[in-house]
Design a protein around this motif. Structure first.
Motif, PDB file in Angstrom:
ATOM      1  N   GLU A 210      26.085  47.935  38.187  1.00 43.57           N
ATOM      2  CA  GLU A 210      27.332  47.576  38.863  1.00 43.57           C
ATOM      3  C   GLU A 210      28.475  47.585  37.854  1.00 43.57           C
ATOM      4  O   GLU A 210      28.357  47.019  36.762  1.00 43.57           O
ATOM      5  N   VAL A 211      29.580  48.243  38.197  1.00 41.25           N
ATOM      6  CA  VAL A 211      30.761  48.195  37.348  1.00 41.25           C
ATOM      7  C   VAL A 211      31.440  46.854  37.556  1.00 41.25           C
ATOM      8  O   VAL A 211      31.777  46.498  38.680  1.00 41.25           O
ATOM      9  N   VAL A 212      31.615  46.105  36.478  1.00 42.61           N
ATOM     10  CA  VAL A 212      32.212  44.778  36.598  1.00 42.61           C
ATOM     11  C   VAL A 212      33.602  44.778  35.987  1.00 42.61           C
ATOM     12  O   VAL A 212      33.905  45.564  35.094  1.00 42.61           O
ATOM     13  N   GLN A 213      34.436  43.902  36.488  1.00 38.85           N
ATOM     14  CA  GLN A 213      35.793  43.748  35.972  1.00 38.85           C
ATOM     15  C   GLN A 213      35.989  42.288  35.572  1.00 38.85           C
ATOM     16  O   GLN A 213      36.635  41.513  36.282  1.00 38.85           O
ATOM     17  N   PRO A 214      35.395  41.906  34.422  1.00 34.93           N
ATOM     18  CA  PRO A 214      35.461  40.499  34.016  1.00 34.93           C
ATOM     19  C   PRO A 214      36.853  40.106  33.571  1.00 34.93           C
ATOM     20  O   PRO A 214      37.638  40.932  33.086  1.00 34.93           O
ATOM     21  N   ARG A 215      37.154  38.842  33.749  1.00 30.69           N
ATOM     22  CA  ARG A 215      38.411  38.302  33.252  1.00 30.69           C
ATOM     23  C   ARG A 215      38.163  36.858  32.838  1.00 30.69           C
ATOM     24  O   ARG A 215      37.172  36.238  33.241  1.00 30.69           O
ATOM     25  N   VAL A 216      39.049  36.340  32.047  1.00 31.14           N
ATOM     26  CA  VAL A 216      38.935  34.944  31.628  1.00 31.14           C
ATOM     27  C   VAL A 216      39.230  34.066  32.839  1.00 31.14           C
ATOM     28  O   VAL A 216      40.278  34.214  33.483  1.00 31.14           O
ATOM     29  N   LEU A 217      38.290  33.196  33.171  1.00 25.84           N
ATOM     30  CA  LEU A 217      38.477  32.349  34.343  1.00 25.84           C
ATOM     31  C   LEU A 217      37.818  30.995  34.134  1.00 25.84           C
ATOM     32  O   LEU A 217      37.019  30.805  33.213  1.00 25.84           O
ATOM     33  N   HIS A 218      38.158  30.074  35.001  1.00 22.81           N
ATOM     34  CA  HIS A 218      37.520  28.763  35.030  1.00 22.81           C
ATOM     35  C   HIS A 218      36.510  28.774  36.169  1.00 22.81           C
ATOM     36  O   HIS A 218      36.852  29.070  37.313  1.00 22.81           O
ATOM     37  N   LEU A 219      35.281  28.469  35.837  1.00 27.72           N
ATOM     38  CA  LEU A 219      34.201  28.569  36.802  1.00 27.72           C
ATOM     39  C   LEU A 219      34.464  27.718  38.040  1.00 27.72           C
ATOM     40  O   LEU A 219      34.090  28.094  39.151  1.00 27.72           O
ATOM     41  N   ASN A 220      35.112  26.577  37.856  1.00 28.75           N
ATOM     42  CA  ASN A 220      35.404  25.715  39.012  1.00 28.75           C
ATOM     43  C   ASN A 220      36.229  26.451  40.071  1.00 28.75           C
ATOM     44  O   ASN A 220      36.020  26.269  41.275  1.00 28.75           O
ATOM     45  N   ASP A 221      37.172  27.277  39.622  1.00 35.95           N
ATOM     46  CA  ASP A 221      37.996  28.032  40.571  1.00 35.95           C
ATOM     47  C   ASP A 221      37.140  29.007  41.366  1.00 35.95           C
ATOM     48  O   ASP A 221      37.325  29.172  42.582  1.00 35.95           O
TER      49      ASP A 221
END
Length: 552
Positions: free
Chosen positions: A238-249
């Motif tokens: 799977e092509v993923v597009q990760p970004r910096v995030l807060h897991l709670n969101d």
């Protein structure tokens, strides 16, 4: 162990392998590249005191004294990064009872058919005067056979996984082409039926029946789309597009979907503490993990129950590793999903992440849900562990590495609308039906369209076309010439042309380590008319200027 030994293929049958692992005096331990133990023979139990079920799923650091963690981690890193085919040295290990054991240790990488490192094998025995000087040739040969047989077993397993991964990718590519056609033609039919004027007395009855049939087509296509994403996620394609995030969101965003998934007879309890550390992840994949685990929990609670989700910051140290953490020392965000369902036996839990392994009976599940979760977690360089007992529910614990990257400001785009100004679009697609439906989408929305069935034809068409071409829309995986090369060749002739890739299986040619290159515009197959037009409009407006990122 020599490099030749590491790559040597043998025909060791399963019975022979089992006999070797059972009878050898050497402790033989297999692990993932991150050091999570996945195999353990009886001699390892004799040497270290742990039963297999006590250590499988834990990190090998559980056997390492705190003062040696750094050097042992460095040795494993050298192995899995290919710096050394094997390492042989004398060291100490810590047994279950806390005693220190002096051992002679050989660690080697396990590679698949593409020469990629997929794990490590550690062969050790107690170091003593008699064993340092042992000259029993049969015993040495047995140990060598055990080493070779274990490598062969791992190699065969990883090759089967690699074949299945290639199969998943190929199926997803072809299947997504068909799904795009189904989705869009069903939409066309539905639209025509809605606007039709018919005087036949039974027209209303007939139209309602056709509408129901069309809706079934759309539902089937959606289910099939979800299945291809499961296959790709399991195979880590799977092509993923990760970004910096807060897991709670991410958890909050999927909460309502989880409640609908569970139904009214089940309670969802979510505990999200403040000040969670940031992680680098694809929000869509976090959603997929949570939905799959929720479905698994729902099936384990047929009479109702509670699904609990909580997050926490966790600093893993040597003591945590010794206590059973599968993660290496470092900072993590823990995601824990627990249910009050039927639970699993140790045997079932040991197979839970295997593809097509299901205890739900025929027709009750694909057997890909937990395998998909494992694929996503592994692709994110995280770990996952299961705690379960029959009648006592199940807990899945994921450890997601903390990132030091700064969070980028991301604004979710509003529904995109754009009025075409007669721009010319070149569509390059080898699947005739999909090429035609893509052309129809653009044409009926005010674009001029020219098409090509493959890369060489597209390049030739661009060379002789006298007018402007504003947008190249090209499939990624095609015979004769891949979409990436098509874009490069066309851009040489038309430097100002915009580029939009379309694919359901783009990873082999667009992504690095499963991640979409920054700025590259990609529309996933199967796409709807609205999704294709929105992405094309964004590209033409200059919102994606990332073509140079895929030039090599």
């Amino acid at each position: 162990m020599s490099k030749a030994t590491k790559h040597k293929r043998t025909a060791a049958p399963r019975a022979k392998l089992a006999a070797i692992l059972e009878s050898t005096h050497d402790a033989i331990i297999g692990s993932t590249p991150l050091g999570v133990i996945n195999s353990w023979n009886p001699a390892a139990t004799d040497l270290y005191g742990y039963a297999a079920e006590e250590v499988i799923g834990r990190n090998v650091d559980v056997l390492v004294a705190p003062e040696r963690l750094e050097e042992e981690a460095e040795a494993l890193r050298r192995i899995v990064e290919g710096g050394d085919p094997a390492e042989q040295y004398e060291t100490t290990r810590v047994a279950k009872d806390g005693s220190v054991v002096a051992v002679s240790l050989t660690t080697a990488a396990i590679v698949d058919s593409a020469n990629a490192v997929v794990g490590a094998v550690m062969v050790s025995h107690r170091r003593s005067e008699s064993q340092r000087d042992r000259s029993n040739i049969d015993e040495r040969k047995l140990a060598a056979d055990a080493d070779e047989a274990l490598l062969e077993a791992h190699l065969q397993q990883t090759q089967r996984m690699e074949v299945l991964g290639r199969l998943a990718g190929g199926v997803a590519h072809d299947f997504n082409n068909l799904l795009a056609v189904i989705l869009n033609y069903s939409a066309f039919v539905s639209e025509e039926l809605t606007g039709a004027v018919e005087s036949a007395p039974d027209w209303e009855r007939r139209r309602e029946g056709v509408q129901r049939d069309v809706e079934q087509i759309r539902r089937a296509a959606k289910r099939a789309t979800d299945l291809t994403h499961q296959l790709l996620a399991f195979a880590r394609r799977e092509v993923v597009q990760p970004r910096v995030l807060h897991l709670n969101d991410a958890v909050t965003d999927v909460e309502q979907l989880l409640r609908r998934t569970l139904g009214e007879d089940m309670e969802l309890v979510i505990k999200l503490p403040d000040q969670l550390w940031p992680i680098l992840a694809d929000p869509g994949q976090i959603e997929q993990v949570l939905v799959n685990l929720a479905i698994n929990a729902r099936d384990a609670m047929p009479g109702g129950g509670t699904l609990s989700i909580d997050t926490a910051n966790v600093a893993v140290d040597a003591e945590s590793v010794a206590g059973g953490s599968p993660a290496r020392p470092g900072r993590y965000v823990r995601l824990r999903v627990s249910d009050t369902g039927t639970g699993m036996s140790a045997e079932v839990a040991a197979h839970a992440f295997e593809p097509f392994y299901s205890t739900k009976g025929d027709g009750a599940g694909t057997g890909l849900g937990l395998a998909t979760v494992y694929g996503i977690v592994s692709q994110a360089e995280a770990t996952i562990a299961i705690q379960s007992e029959p009648g006592a529910g199940t807990t899945f614990t994921m450890m997601l590495p903390v990132t030091d990257e700064a969070a980028a400001s991301i604004e979710e785009p509003a529904p995109y609308e754009r009025t075409p100004k007669g721009e010319t679009v070149l569509v390059v697609e080898d699947e005739e039906a999909l090429r035609e439906v893509t052309e129809r989408i653009f044409t009926r929305n005010g674009y001029r369209v020219i098409t090509a069935a493959n890369g060489p034809d597209a390049v030739a068409l661009v060379a002789r076309h006298e007018g402007e071409i504003h947008l190249l829309v090209t499939d990624v995986v095609m015979p004769k010439m891949l979409g990436k090369e098509v874009a490069e060749r066309v851009r040489e002739l038309r430097p100002d042309i915009e580029v939009l890739f379309m694919s359901g299986y783009a990873l082999p040619v667009l992504a690095s380590q499963g991640r979409l290159e920054p700025g590259v515009a990609l529309v996933d197959k199967p796409f709807s008319e609205a999704a294709l037009l929105a992405k094309a409009g964004q590209v033409l407006n200059g919102n994606f200027r990332g073509f140079e990122n895929v030039r090599r």
